[in-house]
Design a protein around this motif. Structure first.
Motif, mmCIF file in Angstrom:
data_model
loop_
_atom_site.group_PDB
_atom_site.id
_atom_site.type_symbol
_atom_site.label_atom_id
_atom_site.label_comp_id
_atom_site.label_asym_id
_atom_site.label_seq_id
_atom_site.Cartn_x
_atom_site.Cartn_y
_atom_site.Cartn_z
ATOM 1 N N ALA A 147 -23.161 -63.226 98.832
ATOM 2 C CA ALA A 147 -22.884 -62.219 97.803
ATOM 3 C C ALA A 147 -21.442 -62.336 97.316
ATOM 4 C CB ALA A 147 -23.153 -60.821 98.354
ATOM 5 N N ALA A 148 -20.524 -62.635 98.226
ATOM 6 C CA ALA A 148 -19.125 -62.825 97.830
ATOM 7 C C ALA A 148 -18.978 -64.063 96.956
ATOM 8 C CB ALA A 148 -18.246 -62.943 99.074
ATOM 9 N N GLU A 149 -19.659 -65.152 97.332
ATOM 10 C CA GLU A 149 -19.609 -66.376 96.526
ATOM 11 C C GLU A 149 -20.173 -66.132 95.122
ATOM 12 O OE1 GLU A 149 -21.573 -69.580 98.482
ATOM 13 O OE2 GLU A 149 -20.402 -69.405 100.316
ATOM 14 N N THR A 183 -20.350 -63.306 93.527
ATOM 15 C CA THR A 183 -19.483 -62.393 92.773
ATOM 16 C C THR A 183 -18.263 -63.109 92.220
ATOM 17 O OG1 THR A 183 -20.187 -60.563 94.214
ATOM 18 C CG2 THR A 183 -18.210 -60.223 92.882
ATOM 19 N N VAL A 184 -17.614 -63.907 93.049
ATOM 20 C CA VAL A 184 -16.374 -64.548 92.624
ATOM 21 C C VAL A 184 -16.616 -65.567 91.511
ATOM 22 C CG1 VAL A 184 -16.263 -66.553 94.190
ATOM 23 C CG2 VAL A 184 -14.157 -65.292 93.609
ATOM 24 N N ALA A 185 -17.870 -66.028 91.386
ATOM 25 C CA ALA A 185 -18.209 -66.990 90.331
ATOM 26 C C ALA A 185 -18.516 -66.325 88.998
ATOM 27 C CB ALA A 185 -19.412 -67.825 90.776
ATOM 28 N N LEU A 186 -18.616 -65.012 88.961
ATOM 29 C CA LEU A 186 -18.907 -64.311 87.718
ATOM 30 C C LEU A 186 -17.719 -64.421 86.761
ATOM 31 C CD1 LEU A 186 -20.585 -61.110 89.200
ATOM 32 C CD2 LEU A 186 -21.731 -62.999 88.022
ATOM 33 N N PRO A 187 -17.963 -64.665 85.483
ATOM 34 C CA PRO A 187 -16.853 -64.888 84.543
ATOM 35 C C PRO A 187 -15.933 -63.687 84.372
ATOM 36 C CG PRO A 187 -18.970 -64.719 83.388
ATOM 37 C CD PRO A 187 -19.283 -64.841 84.837
ATOM 38 N N GLU A 188 -16.460 -62.492 84.595
ATOM 39 C CA GLU A 188 -15.627 -61.303 84.406
ATOM 40 C C GLU A 188 -14.735 -60.996 85.607
ATOM 41 O OE1 GLU A 188 -19.758 -59.596 85.622
ATOM 42 O OE2 GLU A 188 -18.914 -61.387 84.655
ATOM 43 N N VAL A 189 -14.936 -61.708 86.704
ATOM 44 C CA VAL A 189 -14.137 -61.457 87.908
ATOM 45 C C VAL A 189 -12.862 -62.290 87.840
ATOM 46 C CG1 VAL A 189 -14.046 -61.715 90.417
ATOM 47 C CG2 VAL A 189 -16.114 -60.804 89.318
ATOM 48 N N LYS A 190 -11.708 -61.597 87.769
ATOM 49 C CA LYS A 190 -10.415 -62.264 87.598
ATOM 50 C C LYS A 190 -9.526 -62.138 88.837
ATOM 51 C CE LYS A 190 -11.613 -62.940 83.298
ATOM 52 N NZ LYS A 190 -12.079 -64.280 82.849
ATOM 53 N N GLY A 191 -9.883 -61.252 89.743
ATOM 54 C CA GLY A 191 -9.076 -61.024 90.938
ATOM 55 C C GLY A 191 -9.718 -59.944 91.777
ATOM 56 N N LYS A 210 -28.887 -66.386 96.356
ATOM 57 C CA LYS A 210 -28.921 -67.763 96.871
ATOM 58 C C LYS A 210 -29.026 -68.795 95.757
ATOM 59 C CE LYS A 210 -31.466 -68.895 100.373
ATOM 60 N NZ LYS A 210 -32.671 -69.059 101.216
ATOM 61 N N GLY A 211 -28.824 -68.394 94.506
ATOM 62 C CA GLY A 211 -29.076 -69.265 93.347
ATOM 63 C C GLY A 211 -28.136 -70.413 93.164
ATOM 64 N N ASP A 212 -28.026 -70.881 91.939
ATOM 65 C CA ASP A 212 -27.333 -72.142 91.631
ATOM 66 C C ASP A 212 -25.813 -72.022 91.595
ATOM 67 O OD1 ASP A 212 -29.761 -73.356 91.422
ATOM 68 O OD2 ASP A 212 -29.927 -73.007 89.244
ATOM 69 N N HIS A 213 -25.280 -70.861 91.962
ATOM 70 C CA HIS A 213 -23.818 -70.739 91.975
ATOM 71 C C HIS A 213 -23.211 -71.582 93.082
ATOM 72 C CE1 HIS A 213 -24.970 -67.976 95.189
ATOM 73 N NE2 HIS A 213 -23.741 -68.048 95.621
ATOM 74 N N GLN A 214 -24.008 -71.935 94.098
ATOM 75 C CA GLN A 214 -23.448 -72.656 95.243
ATOM 76 C C GLN A 214 -23.099 -74.092 94.857
ATOM 77 O OE1 GLN A 214 -25.392 -71.677 99.139
ATOM 78 N NE2 GLN A 214 -26.995 -70.872 97.825
#
Length: 258
Positions: free
Chosen positions: A222-224, A226-234, A254-258
């Motif tokens: 879930a952390a991975e 979240t941090v990959a979302l474009p709106e997350v800057k810090g 568990k999707g393709d963000h990994q």
């Protein structure tokens, strides 16, 4: 990771009695609600036993512990043991001061924890292994697997050592979890919320090791995500979106963000 276990928790919505630190209460409550549990924050000694008896799990977190809160923690833990529901102990900063060390000693004398969760420095202290710390943070290096196994064996519990690589042990089986994001270290209460989610997962009908592994792995994924979302800057934009993502279906996380 067992997706069915998470679905079971979300269907059951276990009531988790939190005796936790004041800094993280709101973040922990919202995070557990999003994940699928039901939080209650109650630290009054006069109701500790009764509250634990109506709950599905108890979390003891000493992050902002004061003397007056210790009897409530012990009573809630003992009531949970008597009822047969999980107890998770988070010995925040146990090695930082003699007071915190004594608090944890008192709790462990009277309460049998289902799991002890903390960073390497905290859990190393519980088994007499030297480890470098800074305040309540672990900054040392060494054999984390050894720490987890020794804690699990000495206290007959599940040891969950958090860090860049998480280690989970029941004293015989030891597993690693490599999911997660460095961003979690910049969010106050991230470790405390993991303790809450661990407790909720232990309230399922699955094995303790599988429950612990599922909680830790999903939390890291879930952390991975979240941090990959474009709106997350810090860390400021990470925290609210992370709470959102904790509610997502396992297949999405568990999707393709990994």
């Amino acid at each position: 990771m067992n997706a069915m276990l998470i679905n079971e928790v979300r269907k059951k919505r276990p009531l988790i009695h939190h005796l936790t630190n004041q800094v993280v209460m709101n973040f922990t409550a919202n995070g557990l609600l999003s994940f699928g549990g039901t939080p209650i924050m109650a630290k009054e000694e006069k109701e500790a036993t009764e509250m634990a008896r109506m709950s599905d799990g108890v979390l003891l977190n000493i992050g902002t512990i004061i003397e007056q809160e210790i009897p409530a923690m012990i009573q809630a833990g003992k009531a949970a043991n008597q009822k047969g529901i999980p107890v998770v102990l988070d010995p925040v900063g146990v090695s930082a001061t003699s007071f915190r060390n004594e608090v944890v000693r008192r709790i462990l004398t009277e309460v049998k924890p289902t799991a002890i969760k903390g960073n390497a420095g905290e859990l190393a202290h519980l088994v007499g292994i030297a480890w470098e710390i800074k305040g309540v943070d672990s900054i040392g290096r060494g054999n984390v697997g050894e720490i987890a196994r020794k804690v699990a064996n000495r206290y007959q519990t599940i040891a969950v050592v958090t860090g860049e690589v998480d280690v989970i042990s029941d004293g015989e089986i030891t597993i690693e979890n490599k999911t997660g994001s460095a961003m979690l270290a910049n969010v106050t209460g991230a470790g405390c919320l993991l303790g809450s989610i661990l407790t909720a997962c232990f309230a399922s009908n699955d094995s303790l090791m599988e429950s612990a592994q599922t909680a830790v792995e999903f939390y890291g994924l879930a952390a991975e995500y979240t941090v990959a979302l474009p709106e997350v800057k810090g860390s400021g934009t990470f925290s609210p979106r992370f709470i959102d993502v904790l509610s997502y279906d396992v297949a999405i996380v568990k999707g393709d963000h990994q």
